[in-house]
Structures are given as C-alpha cells and as structure tokens.
Scaffold this active site. Structure first.
Site, PDB file in Angstrom:
ATOM      1  CE  LYS A  77       9.128   0.216  69.991  1.00 45.89           C
ATOM      2  NZ  LYS A  77       8.858   1.288  70.876  1.00 45.89           N
ATOM      3  CB  SER A 152      12.180   3.807  70.167  1.00 44.85           C
ATOM      4  OG  SER A 152      10.641   3.737  70.980  1.00 44.85           O
ATOM      5  CB  SER A 176       8.099   5.129  71.500  1.00 44.13           C
ATOM      6  OG  SER A 176       9.500   5.449  72.008  1.00 44.13           O
TER       7      SER A 176
END
Lengths: 473, 99
Positions: A77, A152, A176
């Site tokens: 990420k 996210s 997330s």
C-alpha cells in the site's frame, strides 16, 4: 503458470523447481500490464523486482535455505514507505516523494528477499472507505468494475483479488484492511495494536494505525503475519510478545470455543442478505463445535462516534507535518504563513481537509469537553466492557460491512453515509484487538460478502483458527 | 447548532489550511452532519467519570535516550535532495514576515 497461487503453492513450486522466481515475477508483471490500465491498482512498479527474483533463484539452485516469503511476489500500500520507490500516500502533496528509508514491515520482507512488485493505490493518507479519495483516480473492483473496491487499502485488495500479486500489505486504522477485503472477496487481517511495527507507516491516527495483510487464504495471512510481527526499537508501541506458529496451528480444533454475536451488529442499516449470510457463518462455527451466543452490548452503538472523534483529532495533529518545506510538493507564496496555507489548501484533497477541520474542531478549547474528552472516556469504557467479555468469549462474530460493494460515485457527496460502512470494523481499532475479514460467499448480485471475527488482544491464534473454519467449504 | 462557512474558514486558519469560500459552504454542511452524528457520545452517562472511569487506562510514556547517529554523505545528499526548494545545504522557505 496457474492463476491464483497461494503463498504455500508458490513456496512449493519454487522449491520443486516447477517454475523459477524470475518466471513467476514476469508472469505477474504481464498480468499487471494487461489488467492494471483498467483496474488502476498499481501506482508505481518496482524496477528491482526481477533482480530480487534472480537472487532467490540463485539461492534455490545453490540449495540454500530460503525464508517463507522469499520469492513471493507481493504489493505494498502506498502509505507504507519504501526506500528509493516513490511513495505518494495517494496524495498530490507527495506526488514525487521518494523515501530515504524503509518501513520496518518492508525491511522484514526485503531481508527475506520477498519480491516487491510495486506500490498500490489507496485513499489519500488512508482516509476513506472506497478508494475514491486517491489523487490518482479510483481503483476499480475487479469483480464488478462499476463498483468501489472499498478502502482505504483498495489497491491492496484488488491486487490480490485480480491475481496481480500473491499477497499484499495494507494498513488498518478503522477497517481499511478488512472492509476492502470484504468488498473484493479476499482475506483481510488486522493484527493486535502493537503486534507489528508502525515505523514507516505514514501516520493517520497513531493510536489506531496498524499494518495488515490481504491474502487469498487465512493460512497465507498467518504466514505473512509470522514474518512481519514483533517488537521494534523504532516503534515503542510494538510490543515484545511471544510469536506463535499461527499458520501451523491453524487447523487445531475449535470445539468448546465461545463466540459472541452482538445483536447491535445485526440491526438498522444492515442489508438483509448480509444478515442471512452471517447467520450461516454462525451455523458453520456451531457445526465445528464452537458455541455461538447472541449478546446485547448497547455500548457498541457508540463505536462509530468514538472513532470519528478520536481519529480526526489525531489526523489534525499528524497531518501538520506536511508543510511543503522538507519534502513533498509545494506551492509558492509571498510569506511563510500563506505558504503553509496554500500548500496544504491546494494539495490536500477534500476528505483530508474534512478530517483535519473536524479534528481541529473537536480539539478546540470550546468543544474539547463535549467531544474529545467524552470520546476518550467512552473508549475506555468500551475497552473495559471487552476486557470483561474476553473472560467468557474467545471471539466476536459480525458482518465486516453493512452492505456489499457500492457503486463508484454513490456516496462521494455524503461523507456520513460513507463513514457508516466502517460501523462494524472500528471496534477492533478502538479496543486494540485483532480482526479478520473472511470471504462469506456472495449476494444475489454476485458481490462478495465478508464475515468478521475479532479476538482479545494478542489472541490472533484463536481468531485465525475460527477464521479457518469459516473459510472451509 | 449549525456550523457556518465563516467558522470553517476560521478552523482552516487554525489548521493552516486555505479554504475557499465555495469549499467552505460545502464543508460547513458536511462537517455539521458529522458533528451531529458524533455528538451522540454525549448521550452516554459519564457523570461517574471522575471516579470509576477516569483512569481505567493509564497511559505511560516509553522513553529511550536520544542517540546521535552520524549519516554518510549519500544519506545526507538524499535528505537534502528531498527539499522542494533549496539553497546550498539549506531548505529555502518563504520569508516569515511579509515584505
């Protein structure tokens, strides 16, 4: 190359010389080249990936011992810093940022010669539940391209779901990792707060942030956790707790384990198909010998409010470091004060601004007592409730999200509606407990449903065993 | 309580965040929505908070002594190269006072 290989299958394939790490890496790179223009999961590719792969191949040929993550192609990420590889946090303000150091979790993977394929998309500074807040465009859900992948860690979830990597790293502050895992039909593991080092995670809410794993199976998630967990002198919140052989012990019996199913997690806002599915999960656990009990914990109704006070408060402090002076992008101005205002005002996106402003509000002198202080007390009360309940229950079962993946654009103008998709996941962050989302089949539109389990802090072992039961056909 | 666009601009000022008037009117409605929702924490009876709930979690600082570590030339250059604006080995900023 067969599609959708798990970590175990890649390990076996490499050791049996069915394929080389270079061949495998090239296969994933072709997949990315073909599918990424449409999905927008990867933001930056790692040019060193093949060099690492060939190093692993040499080691294997020489008969050297390799680590569990050696030669396994993975994605990271873009809020986790990687030395020499652009790290944007999904924000314009870091569009050209090349970090001079690695996050501890990245360092651990590199030491094993894990193959970093690239950096994947996310909501700006990990703030969002749909990946639509990325400054580099939304990632599409690979199962239903007109829908969001969740957020996210949306890019991390799609990279696993679309087989653009074997596993990926995400971060979880309020869900997330678990929420996008649920929307994309993969496994998402958030460890106990303090299980893994936060060093090198671009901070959002420091008292909730934790790195996590997105993987194809529960066992894969456990394998990765074994490699990235542990204390760190660079993060005093990462604790020196015994690490277990989570993967090897995953199939141990769950008979006699008690699982709570809170009635507050089955109430208003929950889609009926998702609710039915969770009841199936409860039956599955019961058939395996666990005892599932419906419980009534009214305090859970406060969870989302607690989270959306404490998180923005910490966001408003953490985001103060992005001033456009030491690194990142900048906007020219006549004096320093307007330099700060304009750089931040022009380069930060709308959701980041909303949270900074909300955080500034709840911490301001006039409202501190009514919001932040109350939320802090409520958090402590929540922790106490769970500390008592963990004496009785080994896990808590719930849906991961109230609905399945929604359409791109459906909730962008209504932040509060977006925030409600975190209603079941924020609890684990508030109490510092581990949580996992396991694929629980699909709804009538063929969209994935996620089942969530939480256990007491440091009891990933119990949670993973129950999760493995849920995963079985 | 309803948040006004002027209050949003004031908050932006406190947070060193430029907010345009157009942004402020949208943000006022959205942040107000959020404040109404999170205000529910006040329904929680915390009158007993002084005694029973005050110190259920005691936070303690975990300190270690600062360590001065020399960095090599390459690391130094890497850090200097991250400055968006630079003069020699200094980060260059806009003047603190208006001319």
């Amino acid at each position: 190359m067969r599609a959708n290989l798990t970590i175990e299958e890649v390990q076996n394939g490499l050791r049996a010389k069915e394929f080389s790490a270079v061949e495998l890496t090239q296969w994933y790179q072709r997949q990315i080249k073909e599918k990424n223009p449409h999905l927008n999961a990867y933001l930056t590719l790692n040019e060193e990936a093949l060099a690492t792969a060939s190093l692993v191949d040499k080691k294997i040929s020489a008969g050297a011992k390799i680590g569990p993550l050696s030669g396994i192609p993975m994605a990271i990420k873009d809020v986790i810093v990687t030395q020499g590889i652009r790290t944007t946090a999904g924000s314009k303000i870091l569009e050209n940022y090349i970090p001079p150091y690695d996050a501890t979790v990245v360092d651990k993977i590199k030491k094993q010669a894990g193959i970093i394929l690239g950096k994947v998309n996310c909501d700006e500074f990990a703030m969002g539940s749909s990946n639509e807040n990325s400054a580099f465009g939304p990632t599409r859900n690979s199962i239903a391209p007109d829908r969001v992948p969740g957020g996210s860690s949306g890019g991390s979830a799609v990279a696993v779901a679309a087989d653009l990597c074997t596993y990926s790293l995400g971060t979880d502050t309020g869900g997330s990792v678990r929420q996008p895992a649920a929307f994309c039909g993969v496994v998402g593991l958030k460890p106990t707060y303090g299980r893994c080092s936060r060093y090198g995670l671009i901070a959002m809410a420091s008292s909730f942030d934790q790195p996590g794993v997105l993987a194809k199976t529960v066992k894969d998630a456990a394998i990765v956790l074994e490699s990235i967990a542990g204390p760190d002198r660079l993060d005093s919140s990462a604790k020196d707790k015994p690490l277990k052989k989570w993967a090897a012990e995953i199939d141990q019996d769950v008979r006699g384990m008690r699982v709570a199913l809170p009635k507050q997690f089955l109430e208003e806002g929950l889609n009926t198909e998702v609710e039915k599915s969770v009841r199936l999960a409860a039956e599955k656990l019961t058939r395996a010998g666990a005892k599932v009990e419906l419980v009534d914990w009214p305090l859970l109704e406060m969870a989302l409010a607690i989270y959306y006070i404490i998180m923005p408060a910490e966001v408003s402090a953490n985001l103060a470091r992005f001033d456009g002076i030491r690194y990142g992008m900048t906007v020219g101005a006549e004096d320093l004060w307007s330099h700060y205002q304009q750089t931040r005002g022009q380069l930060l996106g709308p959701e980041v601004k909303r949270r900074i402003l909300t955080g500034t509000y709840v911490l301001s002198a006039g409202y501190y007592d009514a919001y932040y202080k109350k939320a802090d007390l409520a958090k402590k009360r929540m922790r106490q409730l769970f500390a008592q309940q963990w004496q009785k229950y080994q896990a808590v079962l719930s849906p991961t999200t109230p609905t399945t993946a929604f359409k791109i654009g459906e909730k962008t103008t209504d932040p509060m509606a977006m925030y409600l998709s975190d209603v079941y996941t924020v609890v684990a962050n508030i109490i510092g407990a581990p949580g996992i989302s396991v694929p629980g089949g699909t709804d009538s539109q063929k969209l994935p449903i996620g089942w969530q389990l939480m256990s007491a802090p440091w009891r990933e072992d119990q949670m993973l065993r129950l999760a493995a039961v849920l995963e079985k056909e | 309580m309803t948040l006004s666009p002027e209050q949003i601009i004031k908050l932006g000022d406190l947070a060193k965040l430029a907010v345009t008037e157009q942004e402020a009117s949208t943000l006022a409605v959205q942040v107000d929505d959020v404040l109404k929702y999170i205000g529910r924490v006040n329904e929680l009876e915390t009158a007993d908070s002084i005694g029973q709930w005050k110190d259920t979690v005691v936070n303690t600082n975990v300190w270690r002594a600062d360590e001065v570590r020399a960095i090599n030339e390459a690391e130094r250059n890497e850090l200097l190269a991250s400055f968006p604006s630079r003069e020699d080995d200094f980060a260059k900023t806009a003047p603190v006072f208006k001319r």
